[in-house]
Design a protein around this motif. Structure first.
Motif, short mmCIF file in Angstrom:
data_model
loop_
_atom_site.label_atom_id
_atom_site.label_comp_id
_atom_site.label_asym_id
_atom_site.label_seq_id
_atom_site.Cartn_x
_atom_site.Cartn_y
_atom_site.Cartn_z
N PHE A 73 45.85 -8.95 -141.50
CA PHE A 73 45.68 -8.93 -142.95
C PHE A 73 44.90 -10.16 -143.39
N SER A 74 44.34 -10.06 -144.59
CA SER A 74 43.59 -11.17 -145.17
C SER A 74 43.83 -11.19 -146.68
N SER A 75 43.57 -12.35 -147.26
CA SER A 75 43.52 -12.44 -148.72
C SER A 75 42.41 -13.42 -149.08
N CYS A 76 41.83 -13.21 -150.24
CA CYS A 76 40.76 -14.09 -150.71
C CYS A 76 40.83 -14.20 -152.22
N ILE A 77 40.22 -15.29 -152.71
CA ILE A 77 40.25 -15.59 -154.14
C ILE A 77 38.98 -16.32 -154.52
N ALA A 78 38.42 -16.00 -155.67
CA ALA A 78 37.24 -16.71 -156.16
C ALA A 78 37.66 -18.10 -156.63
N VAL A 79 36.87 -19.12 -156.26
CA VAL A 79 37.14 -20.51 -156.62
C VAL A 79 35.84 -21.17 -157.07
N ALA A 80 35.92 -22.45 -157.41
CA ALA A 80 34.75 -23.24 -157.82
C ALA A 80 34.02 -22.57 -158.98
N GLY A 81 34.79 -22.16 -159.97
CA GLY A 81 34.18 -21.53 -161.14
C GLY A 81 33.58 -20.17 -160.85
N GLY A 82 34.00 -19.56 -159.74
CA GLY A 82 33.50 -18.24 -159.39
C GLY A 82 32.30 -18.23 -158.49
N SER A 83 31.80 -19.39 -158.08
CA SER A 83 30.61 -19.41 -157.21
C SER A 83 30.96 -19.28 -155.73
N GLU A 84 32.24 -19.50 -155.40
CA GLU A 84 32.66 -19.41 -154.00
C GLU A 84 33.87 -18.50 -153.89
N MET A 85 33.96 -17.84 -152.75
CA MET A 85 35.14 -17.04 -152.43
C MET A 85 35.87 -17.76 -151.31
N LYS A 86 37.18 -17.99 -151.50
CA LYS A 86 37.97 -18.63 -150.46
C LYS A 86 38.71 -17.57 -149.66
N LEU A 87 38.45 -17.56 -148.36
CA LEU A 87 39.25 -16.77 -147.44
C LEU A 87 40.55 -17.55 -147.27
N ASP A 88 41.58 -17.13 -147.98
CA ASP A 88 42.82 -17.91 -148.05
C ASP A 88 43.74 -17.62 -146.88
N LYS A 89 43.76 -16.39 -146.42
CA LYS A 89 44.63 -16.01 -145.32
C LYS A 89 43.90 -15.02 -144.43
N LEU A 90 44.02 -15.21 -143.12
CA LEU A 90 43.50 -14.25 -142.15
C LEU A 90 44.38 -14.35 -140.92
N VAL A 109 35.99 -9.36 -146.74
CA VAL A 109 36.03 -10.50 -147.66
C VAL A 109 34.62 -10.80 -148.16
N GLU A 110 33.63 -10.71 -147.28
CA GLU A 110 32.24 -10.92 -147.71
C GLU A 110 31.83 -9.88 -148.76
N ARG A 111 32.29 -8.64 -148.61
CA ARG A 111 31.99 -7.61 -149.63
C ARG A 111 32.63 -7.99 -150.96
N HIS A 112 33.88 -8.44 -150.92
CA HIS A 112 34.54 -8.87 -152.16
C HIS A 112 33.75 -10.03 -152.79
N ALA A 113 33.31 -10.96 -151.96
CA ALA A 113 32.57 -12.13 -152.46
C ALA A 113 31.27 -11.71 -153.12
N ARG A 114 30.52 -10.84 -152.47
CA ARG A 114 29.25 -10.39 -153.06
C ARG A 114 29.48 -9.63 -154.36
N ALA A 115 30.53 -8.80 -154.39
CA ALA A 115 30.84 -8.05 -155.61
C ALA A 115 31.21 -8.98 -156.76
N ALA A 116 31.76 -10.14 -156.42
CA ALA A 116 32.13 -11.13 -157.44
C ALA A 116 31.02 -12.16 -157.68
N ASP A 117 29.83 -11.91 -157.11
CA ASP A 117 28.67 -12.80 -157.24
C ASP A 117 28.91 -14.19 -156.66
N CYS A 118 29.72 -14.28 -155.65
CA CYS A 118 29.93 -15.56 -154.96
C CYS A 118 28.83 -15.74 -153.93
#
Length: 173
Positions: A73-90, A109-118
């Motif tokens: 499993f993994s989890s991720c969250i947008a950080v740094a004002g939305g410019s970065e996606m943090k892979l928080d758990k893998l 996670v990369e797909r989530h990041a791109r969708a969030a414009d990270c």
């Protein structure tokens, strides 16, 4: 091997807690104390915390199953004002490691990041977790920083911050 990546549901929480404990007990003895392992598992993988994170639309949770059984499993969250996606758990079941499942979750996670414009994917990894550092390097991550963060109760997270630049969504097709 048929790997299926899907969002985590409330019904998966107990399995995630058990898998996290299994991975931590195999990975972290010798790196951090058993007391710190127990503290961090309680702090980060309590059932209530995971349920709350699943309700947060700013945190993405995914699972990988093989033949219907939880493998990672993994989890991720947008950080740094939305410019970065943090892979928080893998976390990958120790019996399933080295089979590309972690890489499949990183791709998600990369797909989530791109969708969030990270533009950048980041993560924190213990400086002494050499197998994980090597794996992240294979997936294009580089060490960006070195941090030591006080997490309470006399414990610290002595981590590398690793990062990976992401091409714009159109360039990734």
């Amino acid at each position: 091997m048929n790997v299926l990546i899907t969002p985590v549901s409330v019904a998966d929480v107990d399995s995630l807690v058990a898998l996290a404990r299994q991975v931590w007990q195999r990975t972290y003895p010798g790196i951090i104390s058993q007391e710190q392992i127990d503290y961090m598992l309680a702090q980060r993988y309590g059932r209530d915390r995971l349920l709350a994170e699943l309700e947060d639309p700013g945190i993405w949770w995914d699972k990988a199953t093989v033949d219907g059984c939880l493998a990672a499993f993994s989890s991720c969250i947008a950080v740094a004002g939305g410019s970065e996606m943090k892979l928080d758990k893998l976390y990958v079941d120790p019996l399933r490691q080295h089979g590309g499942i972690g890489g499949r979750l990183i791709e998600e996670v990369e797909r989530h990041a791109r969708a969030a414009d990270c533009r950048t994917l980041i993560l924190a990894v213990n400086k002494r977790n050499e197998p994980a550092i090597a794996a992240y390097r294979r997936y294009g991550f580089v060490v960006r920083d070195s941090v030591c963060v006080d997490i309470g109760h006399g414990f610290v997270m002595d981590d590398f911050i690793m990062s990976k630049s992401l091409p714009p969504a159109a360039a990734s097709l």
